[in-house]
Design a protein around this motif. Structure first.
Motif, PDB file in Angstrom:
ATOM      1  N   SER A  61      23.708  33.501  90.019  1.00 40.07           N
ATOM      2  CA  SER A  61      24.247  34.311  88.927  1.00 40.07           C
ATOM      3  C   SER A  61      24.256  35.789  89.272  1.00 40.07           C
ATOM      4  N   GLU A  62      25.133  36.533  88.573  1.00 41.17           N
ATOM      5  CA  GLU A  62      25.205  37.984  88.776  1.00 41.17           C
ATOM      6  C   GLU A  62      23.878  38.652  88.417  1.00 41.17           C
ATOM      7  N   GLY A  63      23.191  38.114  87.408  1.00 41.07           N
ATOM      8  CA  GLY A  63      21.889  38.662  87.021  1.00 41.07           C
ATOM      9  C   GLY A  63      20.880  38.544  88.155  1.00 41.07           C
ATOM     10  N   THR A  64      20.910  37.392  88.835  1.00 45.92           N
ATOM     11  CA  THR A  64      20.003  37.186  89.973  1.00 45.92           C
ATOM     12  C   THR A  64      20.349  38.148  91.106  1.00 45.92           C
ATOM     13  N   ILE A  65      21.660  38.342  91.341  1.00 47.01           N
ATOM     14  CA  ILE A  65      22.105  39.307  92.375  1.00 47.01           C
ATOM     15  C   ILE A  65      21.553  40.687  92.035  1.00 47.01           C
ATOM     16  N   ALA A  66      21.691  41.082  90.759  1.00 48.39           N
ATOM     17  CA  ALA A  66      21.209  42.401  90.320  1.00 48.39           C
ATOM     18  C   ALA A  66      19.710  42.538  90.574  1.00 48.39           C
ATOM     19  N   ASN A  67      18.965  41.449  90.335  1.00 48.37           N
ATOM     20  CA  ASN A  67      17.516  41.475  90.593  1.00 48.37           C
ATOM     21  C   ASN A  67      17.219  41.668  92.078  1.00 48.37           C
ATOM     22  N   TYR A  68      17.991  40.961  92.921  1.00 47.38           N
ATOM     23  CA  TYR A  68      17.806  41.120  94.371  1.00 47.38           C
ATOM     24  C   TYR A  68      18.112  42.559  94.793  1.00 47.38           C
ATOM     25  N   ILE A  69      19.199  43.112  94.237  1.00 39.83           N
ATOM     26  CA  ILE A  69      19.581  44.485  94.604  1.00 39.83           C
ATOM     27  C   ILE A  69      18.485  45.459  94.163  1.00 39.83           C
ATOM     28  N   SER A  70      17.933  45.234  92.964  1.00 38.31           N
ATOM     29  CA  SER A  70      16.814  46.082  92.504  1.00 38.31           C
ATOM     30  C   SER A  70      15.643  45.994  93.473  1.00 38.31           C
ATOM     31  N   SER A  71      15.363  44.778  93.956  1.00 32.67           N
ATOM     32  CA  SER A  71      14.276  44.575  94.909  1.00 32.67           C
ATOM     33  C   SER A  71      14.548  45.324  96.213  1.00 32.67           C
ATOM     34  N   ILE A  72      15.799  45.243  96.695  1.00 33.73           N
ATOM     35  CA  ILE A  72      16.187  45.935  97.938  1.00 33.73           C
ATOM     36  C   ILE A  72      16.042  47.446  97.758  1.00 33.73           C
ATOM     37  N   LEU A  73      16.530  47.957  96.623  1.00 35.17           N
ATOM     38  CA  LEU A  73      16.421  49.393  96.343  1.00 35.17           C
ATOM     39  C   LEU A  73      14.955  49.813  96.271  1.00 35.17           C
ATOM     40  N   GLY A  74      14.130  48.952  95.668  1.00 36.84           N
ATOM     41  CA  GLY A  74      12.696  49.244  95.550  1.00 36.84           C
ATOM     42  C   GLY A  74      12.010  49.303  96.906  1.00 36.84           C
ATOM     43  N   LYS A  75      12.364  48.363  97.787  1.00 36.30           N
ATOM     44  CA  LYS A  75      11.726  48.321  99.112  1.00 36.30           C
ATOM     45  C   LYS A  75      12.152  49.498  99.989  1.00 36.30           C
ATOM     46  N   THR A  76      13.383  49.963  99.790  1.00 36.76           N
ATOM     47  CA  THR A  76      13.910  51.014 100.675  1.00 36.76           C
ATOM     48  C   THR A  76      13.791  52.407 100.064  1.00 36.76           C
ATOM     49  N   GLY A  77      13.632  52.459  98.725  1.00 32.74           N
ATOM     50  CA  GLY A  77      13.631  53.756  98.058  1.00 32.74           C
ATOM     51  C   GLY A  77      15.031  54.341  97.921  1.00 32.74           C
ATOM     52  N   LEU A  78      16.049  53.517  98.165  1.00 30.27           N
ATOM     53  CA  LEU A  78      17.435  53.999  98.044  1.00 30.27           C
ATOM     54  C   LEU A  78      17.853  53.990  96.578  1.00 30.27           C
TER      55      LEU A  78
END
Length: 196
Positions: free
Chosen positions: A162-179
């Motif tokens: 789902s798009e919601g799950t994608i958004a969660n993954y993107i939030s996780s990626i942003l969190g890990k990188t600080g981007l």
């Protein structure tokens, strides 16, 4: 360009030089915040100068270019260019880009980003420079699709989540990188460098 930039109170144009080697030498000898570099210059081109300026100084390079220099885009970004703009921009756009880069952002015009996307989708599988240990396989897959220009909706269809799950993954990626946003994820995926 020097005349135009000098009309803005917030800028001081320190010097204009003839080629990439002179640009590097000047940046090493002086405190330069932002350097505007042409791609095509004698003695040392803007792409090579960008790499050395990033390695040897604190100066942030911005590439000013024409449409037909697109083969240099990926190399310039990999070499640390903080901005990549077409010369035919309005002076205000160039001014805003310089200010934005000075404040720590990376500026890629849409047409430039499109070139990166098309060169990525043209490649069989771009070898990513991201740290494998930092991200899950799913996160790396999503980053790869973001780098190819896919929207969340398109990624959702591609991966059957789902798009919601994608958004969660993107939030996780942003969190890990600080981007801060997906454009930076795309640049990070290609270059392995985190530019805030």
């Amino acid at each position: 360009m020097k005349i135009i930039l000098n009309t803005y109170d917030e800028f001081s144009v320190l010097d204009t030089v003839n080629d990439g080697q002179e640009a590097l030498d000047f940046c090493k000898a002086h405190e330069v915040d932002v350097a505007l570099l042409d791609v095509r210059m004698p003695n040392m081109n803007g792409v090579d100068a960008t790499k050395l300026i990033c390695e040897q100084t604190k100066t942030k390079p911005i590439i000013l270019t024409t449409f037909d220099d697109d083969e240099y885009i990926l190399d310039a970004v990999k070499n640390g260019a903080k901005g990549y703009l077409l010369k035919n921009n309005e002076p205000e756009r160039i001014r805003d880009a310089i200010k934005s880069v000075f404040n720590g952002n990376t500026i890629l015009q849409d047409v430039v980003l499109d070139k990166i996307k098309s060169s990525l989708s043209g490649a069989k599988e771009t070898k990513s420079k991201v740290d494998d240990k930092l991200f899950t396989e799913r996160e790396r897959g999503i980053m790869s699709l973001i780098a190819k220009g896919y929207s969340n909706k398109e990624i959702s269809k591609q991966l059957f989540i789902s798009e919601g799950t994608i958004a969660n993954y993107i939030s996780s990626i942003l969190g890990k990188t600080g981007l801060a946003h997906r454009t930076q994820i795309a640049i990070y995926y290609i270059t392995g460098k985190v530019d805030h």
